[in-house]
Enzyme design. Structure first.
Site, PDB file in Angstrom:
ATOM      1  N   CYS A 298       0.878  -1.170   0.000  1.00  0.00           N
ATOM      2  CA  CYS A 298       0.000   0.000   0.000  1.00  0.00           C
ATOM      3  C   CYS A 298       0.916   1.219   0.000  1.00  0.00           C
ATOM      4  CB  CYS A 298      -0.906  -0.019   1.229  1.00  0.00           C
ATOM      5  SG  CYS A 298      -1.930   1.457   1.346  1.00  0.00           S
TER       6      CYS A 298
ATOM      7  N   ASN B 245       0.236   4.543  -0.109  1.00  0.00           N
ATOM      8  CA  ASN B 245      -0.097   5.583   0.875  1.00  0.00           C
ATOM      9  C   ASN B 245       0.110   5.060   2.286  1.00  0.00           C
ATOM     10  OD1 ASN B 245      -0.859   7.658  -0.917  1.00  0.00           O
ATOM     11  ND2 ASN B 245      -2.865   6.701  -1.238  1.00  0.00           N
TER      12      ASN B 245
ATOM     13  N   CYS C 279      -5.031   6.093  -3.987  1.00  0.00           N
ATOM     14  CA  CYS C 279      -4.321   4.809  -3.925  1.00  0.00           C
ATOM     15  C   CYS C 279      -2.906   5.056  -4.458  1.00  0.00           C
ATOM     16  CB  CYS C 279      -5.058   3.772  -4.766  1.00  0.00           C
ATOM     17  SG  CYS C 279      -4.203   2.183  -4.847  1.00  0.00           S
TER      18      CYS C 279
HETATM   19  N1  LIG Z   1      -6.363  -2.408  -1.973  1.00  0.00           N
HETATM   20  C1  LIG Z   1      -4.988  -2.654  -2.301  1.00  0.00           C
HETATM   21  C2  LIG Z   1      -4.050  -2.375  -1.175  1.00  0.00           C
HETATM   22  C3  LIG Z   1      -4.038  -0.921  -0.757  1.00  0.00           C
HETATM   23  C4  LIG Z   1      -3.435   0.003  -1.789  1.00  0.00           C
HETATM   24  C5  LIG Z   1      -3.296   1.406  -1.223  1.00  0.00           C
HETATM   25  N2  LIG Z   1      -4.475   2.118  -1.010  1.00  0.00           N
HETATM   26  C6  LIG Z   1      -2.200   2.220  -1.843  1.00  0.00           C
HETATM   27  O1  LIG Z   1      -2.093   3.410  -1.477  1.00  0.00           O
HETATM   28  O2  LIG Z   1      -1.381   1.704  -2.603  1.00  0.00           O
HETATM   29  C7  LIG Z   1      -4.812  -4.136  -2.723  1.00  0.00           C
HETATM   30  O3  LIG Z   1      -5.578  -5.014  -2.300  1.00  0.00           O
HETATM   31  O4  LIG Z   1      -3.876  -4.397  -3.489  1.00  0.00           O
END
Ligand SMILES: N[C@@H](CCC[C@H](N)C(=O)O)C(=O)O
EC number: 5.1.1.7
Length: 281
Positions: free
Chosen positions: A81, A83, A220
């Site tokens: 992730c 962020n 994201c």
């Molecule tokens: N939902 C994503 C993981 C989180 C990603 C995040 N919000 C970011 O900032 O990169 C997944 O399941 O890959």
């Protein structure tokens, strides 16, 4: 149980200090913490744990003292992730748990050890190199949009909008349909439109994202990296910088002349508190 709430461009997380890895973090407990009405609310939970104390990160302990143990709001686990990593570093610094060295601060993630650099309000991360690897599509209702699969440590499908379709018109209350054979573990889907030039950066785009395991989020980081990589590729630029505007603000993606991929943006802690696990349903 102590917690801290933080966000990076509106992508918000509940951080749980569990320095010696004693907490049993079940999917149900993560989902209850992230519930915006009955819990604290968040797009995900980040356990702050020593690499040496977590079975998935013990092999990284010699390179990075801390492991970002990331969980989506539905309780599923993700590799990375962007962020979350930047907010995690803000937490380590604010709590005196780490000091960046001359080469930055390394953090272990399920996608490997990543180095971060802190400069006032901005925290940058040298990310897993973005790899564009296949064509695909995403479907929302009657609209099917061509896109490309991008690996940034976790899976993404980047879909550029054309033919007058506006980002603001998309209904992302439900997950866009995707090719389950290409993305057997699910995918984060980004929709992109080009934006007017901004000073000092090579390209400027806007995106919205539907995240695997969390739904539509304000931002994201790994998704912005994927979007930036596709924008640079489409512009024929081997290196360059991209302003990626998300619902929650602006992230900057840079592919530098050394071939490194960087994600930069704000990372903010907004509250510390105590939660009663027995009160969460
Ligand atoms: N939902 C994503 C993981 C989180 C990603 C995040 N919000 C970011 O900032 O990169 C997944 O399941 O890959």
């Amino acid at each position: 149980m102590r917690f801290t709430k933080g966000h990076g461009t509106g992508n918000d997380f509940v951080l749980l200090p569990d320095l010696d890895g004693e907490l049993e973090l079940t999917p149900g407990f993560v989902a209850a913490l992230c519930d915006r009405r009955r819990g604290i609310g968040g797009d995900g939970v980040i356990r702050v744990v020593r690499s040496a104390k977590h079975p998935e990160a013990a092999g990284y302990a010699g390179e990075a003292e801390w492991f970002m143990d990331y969980h989506n709001s539905d309780g599923s686990v993700a590799e990375m992730c962007g962020n979350g990593l930047r907010v995690f570093v803000r937490y380590l610094l604010s709590n005196g748990l780490a000091t960046p060295g001359p080469a930055g601060l390394p953090v272990a993630t399920r996608a490997g050890v990543l180095v971060t650099v802190v400069s006032d309000d901005t925290i940058s991360a040298r990310m897993t190199p973005a790899r564009v690897y296949a064509g695909s599509t995403a479907t929302i209702g009657a609209l099917t949009v061509p896109g490309v699969a991008v690996d940034t440590g976790n899976p993404h499908l980047v879909c550029g909008l054309h033919d007058g379709v506006k980002l603001s018109a998309l209904d992302l209350t439900r997950a866009p349909l995707h090719d389950a054979a290409l993305f057997p573990a699910g995918v984060n889907v980004e929709f992109v439109e080009t934006a007017e030039p901004v000073d000092g950066l090579d390209l400027h785009v806007r995106m919205r994202v539907h995240e695997r395991g969390s739904g539509e989020t304000e931002s994201c980081g790994t998704g912005a990296l994927a979007v930036g990589a596709v924008a640079l590729r489409d512009a024929g630029l081997a290196a360059g910088s991209v302003a990626v505007d998300v619902r929650g603000g602006r992230l900057v993606v840079t592919h530098d002349t050394d071939g490194d991929w960087w994600l930069a943006g704000p990372a903010v802690l907004v509250a510390d508190g105590e939660v009663d696990p027995a009160a969460l349903v």
